[in-house]
Scaffold this motif. Sequence first.
Motif, PDB file in Angstrom:
ATOM      1  N   PHE A 264       0.834  -1.205   0.000  1.00 63.43           N
ATOM      2  CA  PHE A 264       0.000   0.000   0.000  1.00 63.43           C
ATOM      3  C   PHE A 264       0.866   1.252   0.000  1.00 63.43           C
ATOM      4  O   PHE A 264       1.871   1.327   0.720  1.00 63.43           O
ATOM      5  CB  PHE A 264      -0.912   0.028   1.225  1.00 63.43           C
ATOM      6  CG  PHE A 264      -2.052  -0.940   1.178  1.00 63.43           C
ATOM      7  CD1 PHE A 264      -2.973  -0.920   0.133  1.00 63.43           C
ATOM      8  CD2 PHE A 264      -2.222  -1.878   2.180  1.00 63.43           C
ATOM      9  CE1 PHE A 264      -4.023  -1.813   0.085  1.00 63.43           C
ATOM     10  CE2 PHE A 264      -3.270  -2.775   2.155  1.00 63.43           C
ATOM     11  CZ  PHE A 264      -4.171  -2.749   1.091  1.00 63.43           C
ATOM     12  N   LEU A 267       0.429   3.778   3.642  1.00 67.41           N
ATOM     13  CA  LEU A 267      -0.262   2.899   4.582  1.00 67.41           C
ATOM     14  C   LEU A 267      -0.424   3.541   5.961  1.00 67.41           C
ATOM     15  O   LEU A 267      -1.530   3.624   6.503  1.00 67.41           O
ATOM     16  CB  LEU A 267       0.499   1.580   4.711  1.00 67.41           C
ATOM     17  CG  LEU A 267       0.027   0.627   5.821  1.00 67.41           C
ATOM     18  CD1 LEU A 267      -1.326   0.033   5.469  1.00 67.41           C
ATOM     19  CD2 LEU A 267       1.053  -0.482   6.064  1.00 67.41           C
ATOM     20  N   LEU A 270      -2.259   7.283   6.101  1.00 74.44           N
ATOM     21  CA  LEU A 270      -3.696   7.269   5.858  1.00 74.44           C
ATOM     22  C   LEU A 270      -4.432   6.188   6.642  1.00 74.44           C
ATOM     23  O   LEU A 270      -5.664   6.129   6.596  1.00 74.44           O
ATOM     24  CB  LEU A 270      -3.969   7.077   4.360  1.00 74.44           C
ATOM     25  CG  LEU A 270      -3.378   8.143   3.432  1.00 74.44           C
ATOM     26  CD1 LEU A 270      -3.737   7.835   1.990  1.00 74.44           C
ATOM     27  CD2 LEU A 270      -3.855   9.546   3.820  1.00 74.44           C
ATOM     28  N   ILE A 272      -4.519   2.894   6.152  1.00 75.91           N
ATOM     29  CA  ILE A 272      -5.190   1.967   5.236  1.00 75.91           C
ATOM     30  C   ILE A 272      -5.416   0.626   5.939  1.00 75.91           C
ATOM     31  O   ILE A 272      -4.512   0.099   6.597  1.00 75.91           O
ATOM     32  CB  ILE A 272      -4.363   1.772   3.961  1.00 75.91           C
ATOM     33  CG1 ILE A 272      -4.197   3.121   3.234  1.00 75.91           C
ATOM     34  CG2 ILE A 272      -5.006   0.763   3.030  1.00 75.91           C
ATOM     35  CD1 ILE A 272      -3.232   3.067   2.072  1.00 75.91           C
ATOM     36  N   THR A 285      -9.612  -0.403   2.611  1.00 73.18           N
ATOM     37  CA  THR A 285     -10.248   0.898   2.794  1.00 73.18           C
ATOM     38  C   THR A 285      -9.189   1.984   2.821  1.00 73.18           C
ATOM     39  O   THR A 285      -8.210   1.880   3.575  1.00 73.18           O
ATOM     40  CB  THR A 285     -11.071   0.929   4.093  1.00 73.18           C
ATOM     41  OG1 THR A 285     -12.105  -0.060   4.015  1.00 73.18           O
ATOM     42  CG2 THR A 285     -11.695   2.296   4.316  1.00 73.18           C
ATOM     43  N   ILE A 286      -9.389   3.008   1.997  1.00 73.26           N
ATOM     44  CA  ILE A 286      -8.466   4.139   1.903  1.00 73.26           C
ATOM     45  C   ILE A 286      -9.254   5.434   2.029  1.00 73.26           C
ATOM     46  O   ILE A 286     -10.219   5.640   1.288  1.00 73.26           O
ATOM     47  CB  ILE A 286      -7.702   4.133   0.565  1.00 73.26           C
ATOM     48  CG1 ILE A 286      -6.783   2.916   0.464  1.00 73.26           C
ATOM     49  CG2 ILE A 286      -6.899   5.414   0.384  1.00 73.26           C
ATOM     50  CD1 ILE A 286      -6.058   2.814  -0.868  1.00 73.26           C
ATOM     51  N   SER A 293      -2.928  11.294  -1.459  1.00 70.27           N
ATOM     52  CA  SER A 293      -3.773  10.182  -1.878  1.00 70.27           C
ATOM     53  C   SER A 293      -3.093   8.861  -1.512  1.00 70.27           C
ATOM     54  O   SER A 293      -1.910   8.833  -1.174  1.00 70.27           O
ATOM     55  CB  SER A 293      -4.025  10.246  -3.386  1.00 70.27           C
ATOM     56  OG  SER A 293      -4.635  11.470  -3.746  1.00 70.27           O
ATOM     57  N   GLY A 294      -3.814   7.764  -1.601  1.00 64.81           N
ATOM     58  CA  GLY A 294      -3.246   6.455  -1.277  1.00 64.81           C
ATOM     59  C   GLY A 294      -3.630   5.423  -2.311  1.00 64.81           C
ATOM     60  O   GLY A 294      -4.524   5.648  -3.132  1.00 64.81           O
ATOM     61  N   TYR A 403      -3.675   4.980  -7.660  1.00 65.25           N
ATOM     62  CA  TYR A 403      -3.995   5.906  -6.578  1.00 65.25           C
ATOM     63  C   TYR A 403      -5.476   6.244  -6.568  1.00 65.25           C
ATOM     64  O   TYR A 403      -6.075   6.552  -7.606  1.00 65.25           O
ATOM     65  CB  TYR A 403      -3.181   7.188  -6.725  1.00 65.25           C
ATOM     66  CG  TYR A 403      -1.703   6.949  -6.594  1.00 65.25           C
ATOM     67  CD1 TYR A 403      -1.075   7.006  -5.356  1.00 65.25           C
ATOM     68  CD2 TYR A 403      -0.945   6.618  -7.711  1.00 65.25           C
ATOM     69  CE1 TYR A 403       0.281   6.747  -5.233  1.00 65.25           C
ATOM     70  CE2 TYR A 403       0.414   6.362  -7.598  1.00 65.25           C
ATOM     71  CZ  TYR A 403       1.015   6.427  -6.364  1.00 65.25           C
ATOM     72  OH  TYR A 403       2.361   6.167  -6.252  1.00 65.25           O
ATOM     73  N   THR A 416     -14.069   8.184   1.197  1.00 71.35           N
ATOM     74  CA  THR A 416     -13.529   6.926   1.709  1.00 71.35           C
ATOM     75  C   THR A 416     -13.829   5.842   0.694  1.00 71.35           C
ATOM     76  O   THR A 416     -14.989   5.613   0.339  1.00 71.35           O
ATOM     77  CB  THR A 416     -14.141   6.562   3.066  1.00 71.35           C
ATOM     78  OG1 THR A 416     -13.726   7.518   4.049  1.00 71.35           O
ATOM     79  CG2 THR A 416     -13.699   5.168   3.506  1.00 71.35           C
TER      80      THR A 416
END
Length: 591
Positions: A264, A267, A270, A272, A285-286, A293-294, A403, A416
């Motif tokens: 990720f 990680l 955020l 994650i 879930t991000i 951003s992730g 992303y 989300t």
Amino acid sequence: MMKCAAAFSFLSLAASSAAETVRSSGRKLAADAFIFSQHADGFAKLTNGFTQSDKEGFQCSTSEAYVSFVAGVGEETGYMQISTNKWHSGGYRIDCMDKGAHTGYKCAATCSPFPNPNFKDWTYLTFEARVSGSFDPLLCKPSIKLLRRWPMDSSQTLELVGDLVEGGSLIGNDWKIVVIPVENFATTAWPDVNGVKDIYFLNCAANSNPTYQVRRLKLTDIAPSITQVAVTPSPSAAPSAAYWSIWETAENSHTFESADTTCFEQLERLGITTSTDNDGLDFFTITPDPWVSGGLRFGCVGKDENYQCNRSCFPFDTTTPDWSDKLYLTMLAKVEGGITATCKPTITLSGGGWPRHASNAIILEESYVDAGYLTSDEWRRVLIPLENFKTAEWDLSNMYGMYFQRCPNHSGSQPTYHIASVAITNTAIDLVSTPPSSAPSAYTTDDPLLATHRIVHPNHHNWWPIFGADREPAGNFWVTAENNAWPSVPATTNPQTATVYIPAGQSVFYSGADTVKYDKIIVEGSLTIQPFNADVSLIVSTIVVEEGGSLDILTEATSSNTVEIQIEGALDFIVDPEQVLLGIIGLSGNV
């Protein structure tokens, strides 16, 4: 819940003298443990020392809505049928069904003599199965997964194809033997495959999903012999050659070489996370923050002192993916948060060497998504032609990452993203089309007669259930207004089982004080609720005023009489997955 009052035989352990080595369960190695071998094994039995239990005869399944047990005919063995759909998988529950303070914390009724077994006390899980349905076998492969009681870990998801299956495939009318080495289920988080609660046969979150029939389910150390797929003398393309899974289970969240190295992006910053839903589907879930951003990293993410790759994410073989000649990116998605006209869920790619290039940004809506938009409570399929990501500077070779984008200069909360089943494919799937801009439209499956939901307001994106007397669960019923009169329903009617239907052309006046707790009142004609020399009361979960219908609630200024409408009920996440019911609802009707 359905109960069965028949006499049941316990799961049997067939002892063998072939081996004397003992494992954690104390059994002999060569013994077979039959989990489901006959129709009666589909229902909970009393355990030794107990003469009664409220759960005796309860169905041993993950859900009665999707799993049934069918008795055999003649010499045929009974089987269980798992009818998966877009939202739900199903399977067999190997658990104690009745245990608590009222039983002295001993198991009073169980779906096996040894609930929550350690599967690694045996070498193989075997069963016979067949699969039917109109699903695309290239994109939807029959699969199995185990769930643990506590902590709630899930096993590897295993596709029921190839060497695990007699003849290589379950699809068809013939029963096929399945042999799965138990160690194949093991994960880093759940290496011992102990405390198993459920055996899930999985859906594909598509419009058409597999229906499984399974029998003779057992754990064993002696694998039955099965016929493998015939080997052709010349190379041939495998059916899965046009499908490359990127992220399917939590195991894909880290490098192949080390669970300590994440795949990720962002990680920790955020937070994650990965989770498993009630149907056994793994997802991540991000939630981006306003600045970052992730997403997912690809290819090599670590090198040794000789600059050789020793940590790799997708495709997990130290190479860097090249999508220049691939056709589609697909996934399942949900989204929640501050989605507005200026903040929409968006995905980008990056790569192309150094300096890295950015792809075109794709907003996850309209033709890219089932029904044209994502929701917070229903998995919807996403299909994006990779050609749409490409720019003049970058053809998607030498991929670096994917992303899920933040919304810059946005004062509200960030979106989300919940994401599952990420893959590259060369075969397009047919998304559920965006509803038309005029007239209600049924949300259909491949068979219009199986439609369950509809769009009513074109400018609002809720799917509403299609109501009908023939669509009610067992025990529920409709009564229809006739001669402009409120229909009679017995006061002893169970709560939330009766629906009053007022068809077009009927004008009903209600001034009563009914004690029945109604499930629904469907108004296509007119309903007037007004006191007449007495207070008025009505208890109902939902009043639905359809197009052409009208609801008037009236009191006179000079009268002391009142109208009280109590909304009493519970959300039904199966019939109403978007949770839009409960209350008084005008579906193009007048309220």
